[in-house]
Write an enzyme that holds these catalytic residues in place. Structure first.
Site, PDB file in Angstrom:
ATOM      1  N   TYR A  33     -12.466  11.662  -1.328  1.00 57.92           N
ATOM      2  CA  TYR A  33     -13.123  11.839  -0.032  1.00 57.92           C
ATOM      3  C   TYR A  33     -12.328  12.771   0.858  1.00 57.92           C
ATOM      4  CZ  TYR A  33      -9.845   8.680   2.386  1.00 57.92           C
ATOM      5  OH  TYR A  33      -8.731   8.112   2.949  1.00 57.92           O
ATOM      6  N   ARG A  52      -8.137  20.894  -0.030  1.00 57.44           N
ATOM      7  CA  ARG A  52      -7.636  19.629  -0.603  1.00 57.44           C
ATOM      8  C   ARG A  52      -8.731  18.927  -1.410  1.00 57.44           C
ATOM      9  NH1 ARG A  52      -5.120  15.376   3.403  1.00 57.44           N
ATOM     10  NH2 ARG A  52      -7.308  15.190   3.991  1.00 57.44           N
ATOM     11  N   ARG A 100     -21.920   0.978 -17.122  1.00 59.46           N
ATOM     12  CA  ARG A 100     -20.508   0.691 -16.897  1.00 59.46           C
ATOM     13  C   ARG A 100     -19.690   0.771 -18.195  1.00 59.46           C
ATOM     14  NH1 ARG A 100     -16.755  -3.416 -16.858  1.00 59.46           N
ATOM     15  NH2 ARG A 100     -15.205  -3.241 -15.194  1.00 59.46           N
ATOM     16  N   LYS A 147      -6.715  12.264  -2.899  1.00 60.37           N
ATOM     17  CA  LYS A 147      -7.352  11.486  -1.824  1.00 60.37           C
ATOM     18  C   LYS A 147      -8.511  10.673  -2.394  1.00 60.37           C
ATOM     19  CE  LYS A 147      -8.757  12.192   3.002  1.00 60.37           C
ATOM     20  NZ  LYS A 147      -7.965  11.144   3.639  1.00 60.37           N
TER      21      LYS A 147
HETATM   22  N1  PMP Z   1      -1.946   9.701   4.469  1.00 58.49           N
HETATM   23  C1  PMP Z   1      -2.989   8.913   4.126  1.00 58.49           C
HETATM   24  C2  PMP Z   1      -2.744   7.794   3.172  1.00 58.49           C
HETATM   25  C3  PMP Z   1      -4.255   9.148   4.674  1.00 58.49           C
HETATM   26  O1  PMP Z   1      -5.282   8.355   4.327  1.00 58.49           O
HETATM   27  C4  PMP Z   1      -4.430  10.212   5.589  1.00 58.49           C
HETATM   28  C5  PMP Z   1      -5.748  10.500   6.242  1.00 58.49           C
HETATM   29  N2  PMP Z   1      -6.848  10.179   5.542  1.00 58.49           N
HETATM   30  C6  PMP Z   1      -3.325  11.000   5.916  1.00 58.49           C
HETATM   31  C7  PMP Z   1      -2.099  10.728   5.328  1.00 58.49           C
HETATM   32  C8  PMP Z   1      -3.444  12.145   6.868  1.00 58.49           C
HETATM   33  O2  PMP Z   1      -4.082  13.229   6.280  1.00 58.49           O
HETATM   34  P1  PMP Z   1      -4.918  14.281   7.152  1.00 58.49           P
HETATM   35  O3  PMP Z   1      -3.961  14.819   8.157  1.00 58.49           O
HETATM   36  O4  PMP Z   1      -5.341  15.286   6.179  1.00 58.49           O
HETATM   37  O5  PMP Z   1      -6.026  13.514   7.772  1.00 58.49           O
END
Ligand code: PMP
Length: 284
Positions: A33, A52, A100, A147
């Site tokens: 995400y 990203r 699944r 992410k």
């Molecule tokens: N670390 C984690 C674990 C996060 O979930 C996030 C934001 N989603 C960030 C750092 C900060 O990332 P960004 O500055 O890209 O929002």
């Protein structure tokens, strides 16, 4: 007010948008995400988030569901369709749906979902007071640079913070802070050096983190990329976290111990101001 969300090529009322129960995002957290801030109807740090997104997809071997141009167009369209002046755009791509099985097919069509959250991003009242954190053991998987939507550990950790009357956690591994539950963690030493953990698979490579470090260096704030301990953070002049939704948020206490004077520090405040100014100027 009902939102218009995007799902696999269709614009739908939020109550009409449905994803299969066989979606691997649902069954295996097999999804990634992004969250992008919107101010004045414009996208903040779009290029960083789009880049990203590509890295996360390629780490999991999920094909990019739409072209780069189409992705930007979707961001613009979701802002327009929802009349979003200020808030967040949430985007999720899962590997797709099939019966699944731990072993997945190579040719699944990814599921792309986007929705908006209208909220005040500027003028966050917590910028004035700062937030408190508790330390909590790091317990997430090892590829935190990707992410993914595996956010259960972070969510439960944040609930522990709430139970303790705090706002967030500093996750700690081998005595060193990795990051906060959904933000990167930083300190400013008594000598005025901004210390932050270097990029690795131990932490998410925050887009805000990268920009703030660049802006700090340009503003003459010395930056040192190294891991720091809880003790060092408690003894620091300032601490703060960065994220796409909170920008630069001061941390004023750690496990009940005040950081510095127990209120937002000057360096954090200055970085927040510079960040807002610079990012508004470069919003698209
Ligand atoms: N670390 C984690 C674990 C996060 O979930 C996030 C934001 N989603 C960030 C750092 C900060 O990332 P960004 O500055 O890209 O929002």
């Amino acid at each position: 007010m009902s939102r218009i969300v995007y799902l696999n090529g269709a614009w739908l009322e939020e109550t009409e948008a449905k994803v299969s129960v066989f979606d691997r995002g649902f069954l295996f957290a097999d999804a990634i995400y992004e969250v992008t801030a919107v101010i004045g109807g414009k996208l903040i740090e779009y290029a960083g988030h789009a880049a990203r997104l590509k890295r996360s997809l390629s780490a999991l071997g999920i094909p990019q569901p739409v072209s780069d141009e189409a992705l930007l167009a979707l961001h613009r369209e979701i802002v327009a369709r929802n009349g979003l002046a200020e808030g967040l755009i949430y985007l999720q791509v899962s590997r797709g749906a099939e019966d699944r099985d731990f072993v997945f097919s190579g040719d699944l069509a990814p599921t792309l979902v986007m929705f908006t959250q209208a909220k005040a991003v500027l003028g966050n009242p917590k910028w004035q007071t700062g937030i408190s954190v508790i330390t909590w053991p790091e317990g997430r998987w090892v590829n935190r640079q990707v992410k993914t939507v595996q956010l259960l550990y972070s969510s439960l950790a944040k609930m522990e913070a709430k139970k303790a009357g705090a706002d967030d956690v500093f996750l700690v591994e081998d005595g060193l802070v990795t990051e906060a539950s959904s933000a990167n963690a930083h300190i400013v030493t008594k000598e005025g050096v901004l210390v932050t953990r270097p990029l690795s698979n131990a932490l998410l490579h925050g887009i805000t983190r990268g920009s703030v470090l660049d802006l700090a260096a340009r503003a003459g704030v010395p930056v040192e990329e190294r891991a720091f301990s809880v003790q060092e953070a408690q003894d620091a002049a300032e601490a703060f976290i960065t994220s796409a939704s909170a920008f630069v948020m001061p941390v004023v206490s750690i496990d009940g111990r005040p950081v510095g004077e127990g209120r937002p520090g000057q360096v954090s405040r200055r970085l927040l101001d510079i960040y807002i100014e610079d990012r508004l100027a470069s919003a698209i």
